[in-house]
Structures are given as C-alpha cells and as structure tokens.
Design a protein around this motif. Structure first.
Motif, PDB file in Angstrom:
ATOM      1  N   SER A 199       0.820  -1.214   0.000  1.00 17.18           N
ATOM      2  CA  SER A 199       0.000   0.000   0.000  1.00 17.18           C
ATOM      3  C   SER A 199       0.856   1.267   0.000  1.00 17.18           C
ATOM      4  CB  SER A 199      -0.919   0.019   1.220  1.00 17.18           C
ATOM      5  OG  SER A 199      -1.851  -1.026   1.153  1.00 17.18           O
ATOM      6  N   ARG A 252       1.542   7.538   2.690  1.00 17.59           N
ATOM      7  CA  ARG A 252       0.094   7.473   2.871  1.00 17.59           C
ATOM      8  C   ARG A 252      -0.258   7.873   4.290  1.00 17.59           C
ATOM      9  NH1 ARG A 252      -2.400   3.404  -0.151  1.00 17.59           N
ATOM     10  NH2 ARG A 252      -4.343   4.273   0.626  1.00 17.59           N
ATOM     11  N   GLU A 255      -5.873   6.599   5.945  1.00 16.95           N
ATOM     12  CA  GLU A 255      -6.112   5.971   4.639  1.00 16.95           C
ATOM     13  C   GLU A 255      -5.715   4.502   4.657  1.00 16.95           C
ATOM     14  OE1 GLU A 255      -5.143   9.814   1.740  1.00 16.95           O
ATOM     15  OE2 GLU A 255      -3.651   8.232   1.987  1.00 16.95           O
ATOM     16  N   LEU A 256      -4.570   4.213   5.253  1.00 19.30           N
ATOM     17  CA  LEU A 256      -4.111   2.825   5.335  1.00 19.30           C
ATOM     18  C   LEU A 256      -5.094   1.974   6.129  1.00 19.30           C
ATOM     19  CD1 LEU A 256      -0.303   3.346   6.021  1.00 19.30           C
ATOM     20  CD2 LEU A 256      -1.328   2.386   3.943  1.00 19.30           C
ATOM     21  N   GLU A 269      -8.181   1.377   3.995  1.00 25.96           N
ATOM     22  CA  GLU A 269      -7.889   0.460   2.888  1.00 25.96           C
ATOM     23  C   GLU A 269      -7.812  -0.986   3.355  1.00 25.96           C
ATOM     24  OE1 GLU A 269      -4.168  -0.518  -0.062  1.00 25.96           O
ATOM     25  OE2 GLU A 269      -4.587   1.589   0.360  1.00 25.96           O
ATOM     26  N   HIS A 270      -7.255  -1.197   4.535  1.00 26.21           N
ATOM     27  CA  HIS A 270      -7.064  -2.555   5.045  1.00 26.21           C
ATOM     28  C   HIS A 270      -8.220  -3.031   5.923  1.00 26.21           C
ATOM     29  CE1 HIS A 270      -2.998  -3.333   3.499  1.00 26.21           C
ATOM     30  NE2 HIS A 270      -2.972  -2.014   3.460  1.00 26.21           N
ATOM     31  N   SER A 322     -12.890  -0.455  -7.185  1.00 24.76           N
ATOM     32  CA  SER A 322     -13.628   0.377  -6.216  1.00 24.76           C
ATOM     33  C   SER A 322     -14.853   0.966  -6.883  1.00 24.76           C
ATOM     34  CB  SER A 322     -12.725   1.492  -5.700  1.00 24.76           C
ATOM     35  OG  SER A 322     -11.630   0.937  -5.019  1.00 24.76           O
TER      36      SER A 322
END
Length: 141
Positions: free
Chosen positions: A42, A48, A52-53, A56-57, A140
């Motif tokens: 990522s 990042r 956000e991380l 995303e995860h 997405s």
C-alpha cells in the motif's frame, strides 16, 4: 449450469479464503507476515496517511498504528507528517521496506507459478480469461 448471484458469491468467497490461506502458509517462514507485506504494498507509490491505510485494510486506526510500529521498528517504514497538515501522520517505505516488498512478491509469484504448472493449458487459459472480470469485480465503486 446457471448459478444465482448469491451462489456465485458463496463459491467465490470459499475460493478466495483458500487462496488467502494458501498464500499465508506459503509465506509462514518469512520474516514478515502477509498482512505486513500487504501494508508495504500500500506504500509502494508514496507516503500514505495512517487513516487511509486503516480504511484500505479494513482495520481501525489503533490496529494500523500497531502494524506500522512493527514495520518501523524493523526499519521497513518511516513515519512523517503531511505537508498540508502537520497534525496528520504518514508512513512511507524505506529502501529496506522496498526490498522486503520485492522479495515477498517474488516468493508469492514463484509459489503461484509452481501451482499453475500443474494445470493444463486450457485450465491456465480459463484462469487468464477470468482476470478481467475479477478486475472489474474488485474495482472500487
């Protein structure tokens, strides 16, 4: 044979579970976990934000913070600040992290290539033909 969207979702879910477990087992003896490798991936294209991380995860911010702490401790990521907002914490790959990411990907690709070797040409073609549909499915919204 025609299957409903729900039946197809159940079948795909089961196959994805098998793939994830297979890849985890294949990398079990490696210096970083598959989850850590995913976080490194990522960060491949630049720093990042931690939020956000986490999004995303699919984890909460404290969970991602703990993950980044371990990766930072091992010299694979560095923390920084967002240029637009100094309150925002970012993470970025170090050279060691980039190397670990490349090595981890190479191991996975080698493993999968070995698994593909047992398939017939027609079965490999079927997997290849499914890739564009999977790309569309996982894009997405």
């Amino acid at each position: 044979m025609t299957v409903s969207d729900r039946e197809l979702a159940e079948l795909l879910n089961l196959r994805l579970r098998h793939v994830v477990l297979m890849l985890r087992q294949a990398g079990a003896d490696q210096p970083i976990t598959s989850q850590q490798l995913s976080v490194l991936g990522s960060l491949e294209h630049g720093p990042r934000r931690m939020t956000e991380l986490a999004a995303e995860h699919g984890v909460r911010l404290p969970t991602m913070t703990a993950q980044i702490n371990r990766l930072e401790r091992d010299g694979l990521v560095e923390r920084g600040r967002d240029g637009a907002d100094a309150r925002v914490v970012t993470a970025r790959l170090t050279a060691a992290g980039r190397g670990q990411l490349a090595a981890g990907r190479a191991r996975r690709i080698d493993f999968l290539a070995g698994r593909f070797a047992v398939l017939t040409d027609e079965e490999r073609a079927a997997v290849a033909a499914a890739l564009p549909a999977l790309d569309k499915l996982f894009a997405s919204p």
